[in-house]
Design a protein around this motif. Structure first.
Motif, PDB file in Angstrom:
ATOM      1  N   THR A  33      24.494  38.765  11.250  1.00 24.30           N
ATOM      2  CA  THR A  33      23.857  38.693  12.479  1.00 24.30           C
ATOM      3  C   THR A  33      22.278  38.677  12.156  1.00 24.30           C
ATOM      4  O   THR A  33      21.490  37.677  12.781  1.00 24.30           O
ATOM      5  CB  THR A  33      24.213  39.751  13.661  1.00 24.30           C
ATOM      6  OG1 THR A  33      25.590  39.538  13.663  1.00 24.30           O
ATOM      7  CG2 THR A  33      23.333  39.300  14.825  1.00 24.30           C
ATOM      8  N   ALA A  34      21.994  39.606  11.370  1.00 28.97           N
ATOM      9  CA  ALA A  34      20.413  39.480  11.020  1.00 28.97           C
ATOM     10  C   ALA A  34      19.814  38.296  10.373  1.00 28.97           C
ATOM     11  O   ALA A  34      18.730  37.811  10.868  1.00 28.97           O
ATOM     12  CB  ALA A  34      19.814  40.762  10.246  1.00 28.97           C
ATOM     13  N   ARG A  35      20.629  37.894   9.396  1.00 29.01           N
ATOM     14  CA  ARG A  35      20.288  36.481   8.728  1.00 29.01           C
ATOM     15  C   ARG A  35      20.218  35.631   9.865  1.00 29.01           C
ATOM     16  O   ARG A  35      19.318  34.463   9.839  1.00 29.01           O
ATOM     17  CB  ARG A  35      21.315  36.327   7.646  1.00 29.01           C
ATOM     18  CG  ARG A  35      20.946  35.064   6.706  1.00 29.01           C
ATOM     19  CD  ARG A  35      21.675  35.051   5.609  1.00 29.01           C
ATOM     20  NE  ARG A  35      22.944  34.534   5.861  1.00 29.01           N
ATOM     21  CZ  ARG A  35      24.168  35.278   5.847  1.00 29.01           C
ATOM     22  NH1 ARG A  35      24.015  36.475   5.116  1.00 29.01           N
ATOM     23  NH2 ARG A  35      25.269  35.064   6.335  1.00 29.01           N
ATOM     24  N   HIS A  36      21.223  35.272  10.663  1.00 26.60           N
ATOM     25  CA  HIS A  36      21.376  34.337  11.675  1.00 26.60           C
ATOM     26  C   HIS A  36      20.115  34.308  12.674  1.00 26.60           C
ATOM     27  O   HIS A  36      19.485  33.165  12.823  1.00 26.60           O
ATOM     28  CB  HIS A  36      22.747  34.214  12.452  1.00 26.60           C
ATOM     29  CG  HIS A  36      24.078  33.639  11.558  1.00 26.60           C
ATOM     30  ND1 HIS A  36      25.076  33.907  12.205  1.00 26.60           N
ATOM     31  CD2 HIS A  36      24.014  33.311  10.575  1.00 26.60           C
ATOM     32  CE1 HIS A  36      25.922  33.425  11.180  1.00 26.60           C
ATOM     33  NE2 HIS A  36      25.293  33.147  10.242  1.00 26.60           N
ATOM     34  N   VAL A  37      19.717  35.604  13.102  1.00 21.76           N
ATOM     35  CA  VAL A  37      18.819  35.488  13.834  1.00 21.76           C
ATOM     36  C   VAL A  37      17.286  35.261  13.304  1.00 21.76           C
ATOM     37  O   VAL A  37      16.733  34.298  13.907  1.00 21.76           O
ATOM     38  CB  VAL A  37      18.431  37.084  14.478  1.00 21.76           C
ATOM     39  CG1 VAL A  37      17.241  37.334  15.205  1.00 21.76           C
ATOM     40  CG2 VAL A  37      19.718  37.427  15.438  1.00 21.76           C
ATOM     41  N   LYS A  38      17.151  35.772  12.086  1.00 19.54           N
ATOM     42  CA  LYS A  38      15.932  35.355  11.438  1.00 19.54           C
ATOM     43  C   LYS A  38      16.010  33.676  10.918  1.00 19.54           C
ATOM     44  O   LYS A  38      14.864  33.281  11.424  1.00 19.54           O
ATOM     45  CB  LYS A  38      16.232  35.879   9.808  1.00 19.54           C
ATOM     46  CG  LYS A  38      15.054  35.298   9.110  1.00 19.54           C
ATOM     47  CD  LYS A  38      15.075  35.856   7.648  1.00 19.54           C
ATOM     48  CE  LYS A  38      16.065  34.736   6.967  1.00 19.54           C
ATOM     49  NZ  LYS A  38      15.785  33.924   5.997  1.00 19.54           N
ATOM     50  N   ASP A  39      17.194  33.205  10.864  1.00 19.00           N
ATOM     51  CA  ASP A  39      17.167  31.799  10.692  1.00 19.00           C
ATOM     52  C   ASP A  39      16.702  31.029  11.719  1.00 19.00           C
ATOM     53  O   ASP A  39      16.019  30.004  11.925  1.00 19.00           O
ATOM     54  CB  ASP A  39      18.587  31.127  10.106  1.00 19.00           C
ATOM     55  CG  ASP A  39      18.768  31.816   8.495  1.00 19.00           C
ATOM     56  OD1 ASP A  39      17.650  32.069   7.935  1.00 19.00           O
ATOM     57  OD2 ASP A  39      19.908  31.781   8.055  1.00 19.00           O
TER      58      ASP A  39
END
Length: 127
Positions: A33-39
């Protein structure tokens, strides 16, 4: 009268075994989720024309005794000259543009997947 607690004992054993697996699965869900939010944040921030600002958005996941935590946002150490553009997220006094809310919108977009990931973490841990 004697009671048969064997099923309760099995459930307690299953839950005890699931704890470590659950923690690992929750950590995975937080990381994804953190990676998706960052992207998503980077993509939305790039639309503002501030591509240097978009490239500063990063995330960090920390594991603690009490759980896992993710921090997402402009990382001053990545490109220090451009990270202060994070102020466009809120707008306000001294900023001559409307707030962009790229971070807020990216987080909102990721909510449903995060909840599904946490539910899957629990289901997988118990199976």
């Amino acid at each position: 009268m004697e009671f048969d607690f064997s099923e309760v004992d099995e459930l307690i054993a299953d839950l005890g075994a699931a704890e470590g697996k659950m923690a690992m699965n929750v950590a995975k869900a937080v990381e994804v989720t953190a990676r998706h939010v960052k992207d998503g944040w980077q993509e939305k921030a790039a639309r503002t024309g501030l591509t240097d600002y978009a490239s500063t958005v990063d995330y960090d996941v920390e594991h603690h005794e009490r759980g896992v935590e993710a921090e997402i946002g402009p990382n001053l150490s990545r490109r220090p000259a451009h990270a202060p553009f994070g102020l466009v997220e809120r707008g306000g006094s001294g900023v001559f543009s409307a707030p962009q809310h790229a971070g807020r919108d990216a987080l909102e977009d990721a909510k449903t997947d995060f909840v599904q990931g946490i539910l899957k973490a629990g289901t997988d841990a118990l199976s």
